[in-house]
Motif scaffolding. Structure first.
Motif, PDB file in Angstrom:
ATOM      1  N   MET A 166       0.834  -1.203   0.000  1.00 18.82           N
ATOM      2  CA  MET A 166       0.000   0.000   0.000  1.00 18.82           C
ATOM      3  C   MET A 166       0.873   1.259   0.000  1.00 18.82           C
ATOM      4  O   MET A 166       0.565   2.234  -0.680  1.00 18.82           O
ATOM      5  N   GLN A 167       1.959   1.249   0.748  1.00 15.36           N
ATOM      6  CA  GLN A 167       2.866   2.401   0.778  1.00 15.36           C
ATOM      7  C   GLN A 167       3.503   2.620  -0.589  1.00 15.36           C
ATOM      8  O   GLN A 167       3.634   3.759  -1.043  1.00 15.36           O
ATOM      9  N   LYS A 168       3.891   1.529  -1.250  1.00 18.97           N
ATOM     10  CA  LYS A 168       4.455   1.639  -2.592  1.00 18.97           C
ATOM     11  C   LYS A 168       3.425   2.228  -3.559  1.00 18.97           C
ATOM     12  O   LYS A 168       3.742   3.087  -4.378  1.00 18.97           O
ATOM     13  N   MET A 169       2.181   1.734  -3.445  1.00 19.52           N
ATOM     14  CA  MET A 169       1.132   2.216  -4.322  1.00 19.52           C
ATOM     15  C   MET A 169       0.860   3.700  -4.060  1.00 19.52           C
ATOM     16  O   MET A 169       0.685   4.480  -4.988  1.00 19.52           O
ATOM     17  N   GLN A 170       0.854   4.115  -2.796  1.00 26.45           N
ATOM     18  CA  GLN A 170       0.638   5.520  -2.462  1.00 26.45           C
ATOM     19  C   GLN A 170       1.741   6.388  -3.053  1.00 26.45           C
ATOM     20  O   GLN A 170       1.479   7.474  -3.566  1.00 26.45           O
ATOM     21  N   LYS A 171       2.966   5.917  -2.979  1.00 26.28           N
ATOM     22  CA  LYS A 171       4.093   6.664  -3.532  1.00 26.28           C
ATOM     23  C   LYS A 171       3.943   6.804  -5.050  1.00 26.28           C
ATOM     24  O   LYS A 171       4.128   7.880  -5.603  1.00 26.28           O
TER      25      LYS A 171
ATOM     26  N   MET B 189       1.164   6.662  -6.737  1.00 23.63           N
ATOM     27  CA  MET B 189       0.027   7.546  -7.007  1.00 23.63           C
ATOM     28  C   MET B 189       0.434   9.008  -6.862  1.00 23.63           C
ATOM     29  O   MET B 189       0.059   9.849  -7.684  1.00 23.63           O
ATOM     30  N   ALA B 190       1.207   9.321  -5.831  1.00 21.63           N
ATOM     31  CA  ALA B 190       1.669  10.695  -5.620  1.00 21.63           C
ATOM     32  C   ALA B 190       2.544  11.143  -6.780  1.00 21.63           C
ATOM     33  O   ALA B 190       2.434  12.280  -7.261  1.00 21.63           O
ATOM     34  N   GLU B 191       3.404  10.251  -7.254  1.00 20.69           N
ATOM     35  CA  GLU B 191       4.261  10.572  -8.402  1.00 20.69           C
ATOM     36  C   GLU B 191       3.421  10.807  -9.650  1.00 20.69           C
ATOM     37  O   GLU B 191       3.691  11.728 -10.427  1.00 20.69           O
ATOM     38  N   ALA B 192       2.410   9.980  -9.847  1.00 12.00           N
ATOM     39  CA  ALA B 192       1.539  10.128 -11.015  1.00 12.00           C
ATOM     40  C   ALA B 192       0.771  11.445 -10.954  1.00 12.00           C
ATOM     41  O   ALA B 192       0.626  12.144 -11.962  1.00 12.00           O
ATOM     42  N   GLN B 193       0.289  11.816  -9.763  1.00  4.65           N
ATOM     43  CA  GLN B 193      -0.428  13.081  -9.616  1.00  4.65           C
ATOM     44  C   GLN B 193       0.498  14.265  -9.880  1.00  4.65           C
ATOM     45  O   GLN B 193       0.103  15.241 -10.498  1.00  4.65           O
ATOM     46  N   GLU B 194       1.721  14.166  -9.406  1.00  8.70           N
ATOM     47  CA  GLU B 194       2.688  15.228  -9.644  1.00  8.70           C
ATOM     48  C   GLU B 194       2.965  15.373 -11.147  1.00  8.70           C
ATOM     49  O   GLU B 194       3.007  16.474 -11.681  1.00  8.70           O
ATOM     50  N   GLU B 195       3.108  14.248 -11.817  1.00  8.45           N
ATOM     51  CA  GLU B 195       3.331  14.254 -13.269  1.00  8.45           C
ATOM     52  C   GLU B 195       2.136  14.860 -13.997  1.00  8.45           C
ATOM     53  O   GLU B 195       2.303  15.629 -14.951  1.00  8.45           O
ATOM     54  N   LEU B 196       0.928  14.536 -13.559  1.00  7.23           N
ATOM     55  CA  LEU B 196      -0.270  15.114 -14.175  1.00  7.23           C
ATOM     56  C   LEU B 196      -0.254  16.638 -14.072  1.00  7.23           C
ATOM     57  O   LEU B 196      -0.664  17.332 -14.993  1.00  7.23           O
ATOM     58  N   GLY B 197       0.214  17.137 -12.945  1.00 10.69           N
ATOM     59  CA  GLY B 197       0.251  18.581 -12.738  1.00 10.69           C
ATOM     60  C   GLY B 197       1.177  19.304 -13.695  1.00 10.69           C
ATOM     61  O   GLY B 197       1.001  20.498 -13.962  1.00 10.69           O
ATOM     62  N   THR B 198       2.149  18.593 -14.252  1.00 11.51           N
ATOM     63  CA  THR B 198       3.084  19.224 -15.188  1.00 11.51           C
ATOM     64  C   THR B 198       2.568  19.185 -16.626  1.00 11.51           C
ATOM     65  O   THR B 198       3.107  19.875 -17.485  1.00 11.51           O
ATOM     66  N   GLN B 199       1.546  18.384 -16.869  1.00 14.68           N
ATOM     67  CA  GLN B 199       1.006  18.278 -18.222  1.00 14.68           C
ATOM     68  C   GLN B 199       0.052  19.430 -18.508  1.00 14.68           C
ATOM     69  O   GLN B 199      -0.635  19.920 -17.613  1.00 14.68           O
ATOM     70  N   HIS B 200       0.030  19.854 -19.772  1.00 15.99           N
ATOM     71  CA  HIS B 200      -0.859  20.933 -20.198  1.00 15.99           C
ATOM     72  C   HIS B 200      -1.866  20.402 -21.211  1.00 15.99           C
ATOM     73  O   HIS B 200      -1.528  19.575 -22.061  1.00 15.99           O
TER      74      HIS B 200
ATOM     75  N   THR C 111      -4.938   7.791 -16.011  1.00 20.20           N
ATOM     76  CA  THR C 111      -3.676   7.658 -15.288  1.00 20.20           C
ATOM     77  C   THR C 111      -3.896   7.127 -13.883  1.00 20.20           C
ATOM     78  O   THR C 111      -3.249   6.173 -13.457  1.00 20.20           O
ATOM     79  N   MET C 112      -4.804   7.734 -13.156  1.00 24.45           N
ATOM     80  CA  MET C 112      -5.022   7.354 -11.763  1.00 24.45           C
ATOM     81  C   MET C 112      -5.852   6.073 -11.663  1.00 24.45           C
ATOM     82  O   MET C 112      -5.743   5.344 -10.680  1.00 24.45           O
ATOM     83  N   GLY C 113      -6.648   5.779 -12.681  1.00 26.00           N
ATOM     84  CA  GLY C 113      -7.472   4.579 -12.667  1.00 26.00           C
ATOM     85  C   GLY C 113      -6.666   3.300 -12.638  1.00 26.00           C
ATOM     86  O   GLY C 113      -7.141   2.276 -12.145  1.00 26.00           O
ATOM     87  N   GLN C 114      -5.441   3.353 -13.120  1.00 26.88           N
ATOM     88  CA  GLN C 114      -4.606   2.158 -13.117  1.00 26.88           C
ATOM     89  C   GLN C 114      -4.308   1.676 -11.692  1.00 26.88           C
ATOM     90  O   GLN C 114      -4.037   0.503 -11.475  1.00 26.88           O
ATOM     91  N   PHE C 115      -4.390   2.579 -10.726  1.00 28.08           N
ATOM     92  CA  PHE C 115      -4.100   2.200  -9.346  1.00 28.08           C
ATOM     93  C   PHE C 115      -5.282   1.533  -8.654  1.00 28.08           C
ATOM     94  O   PHE C 115      -5.109   0.825  -7.674  1.00 28.08           O
TER      95      PHE C 115
END
Length: 106
Positions: free
Chosen positions: A14-19, A21-32, A92-96
């Motif tokens: 679960m901790q790995k998955m949370q990490k 997910m956080a990385e994926a959300q951060e990456e989403l924030g950089t996309q336009h 992106t987030m649905g994969q989790f």
């Protein structure tokens, strides 16, 4: 005590998955994502976090006699950009959460 080992292993997963997910959300924030309206006369750009970062207007669409049309075009372009960002976020987030069947999650 065997159950404790399983619980610890599950917690680590679960901790790995949370990490991830956080990385994926951060990456989403950089996309336009860009939405356009009026044949490209109005362009709105948003981030993956759904923040409007740019509105570009062609001079020809700015008519003081028809402000309502310009407002409509901005709304259309913004909604299109937001929809693109939402679709990318969901995929992106649905994969989790795939296969977990969690209500309200992506």
């Amino acid at each position: 005590m065997r159950g404790m080992g399983n619980m610890q292993g599950m917690m680590k997963q679960m901790q790995k998955m949370q990490k991830k997910m956080a990385e994926a959300q951060e990456e989403l924030g950089t996309q336009h994502f860009e939405g356009v309206a009026g044949g490209g006369m109005v362009k709105v750009t948003v981030t993956g976090h759904k923040e409007v970062i740019n509105v570009a207007l062609d001079e020809s669409v700015v008519d003081p006699e028809d402000i309502e049309m310009l407002q409509d075009l901005i709304v259309i372009a913004t909604n299109e950009a937001m929809k693109k960002a939402e679709e990318t976020s969901n995929s992106t987030m649905g994969q989790f959460t795939k296969g977990l069947n969690l209500p309200g999650m992506f």
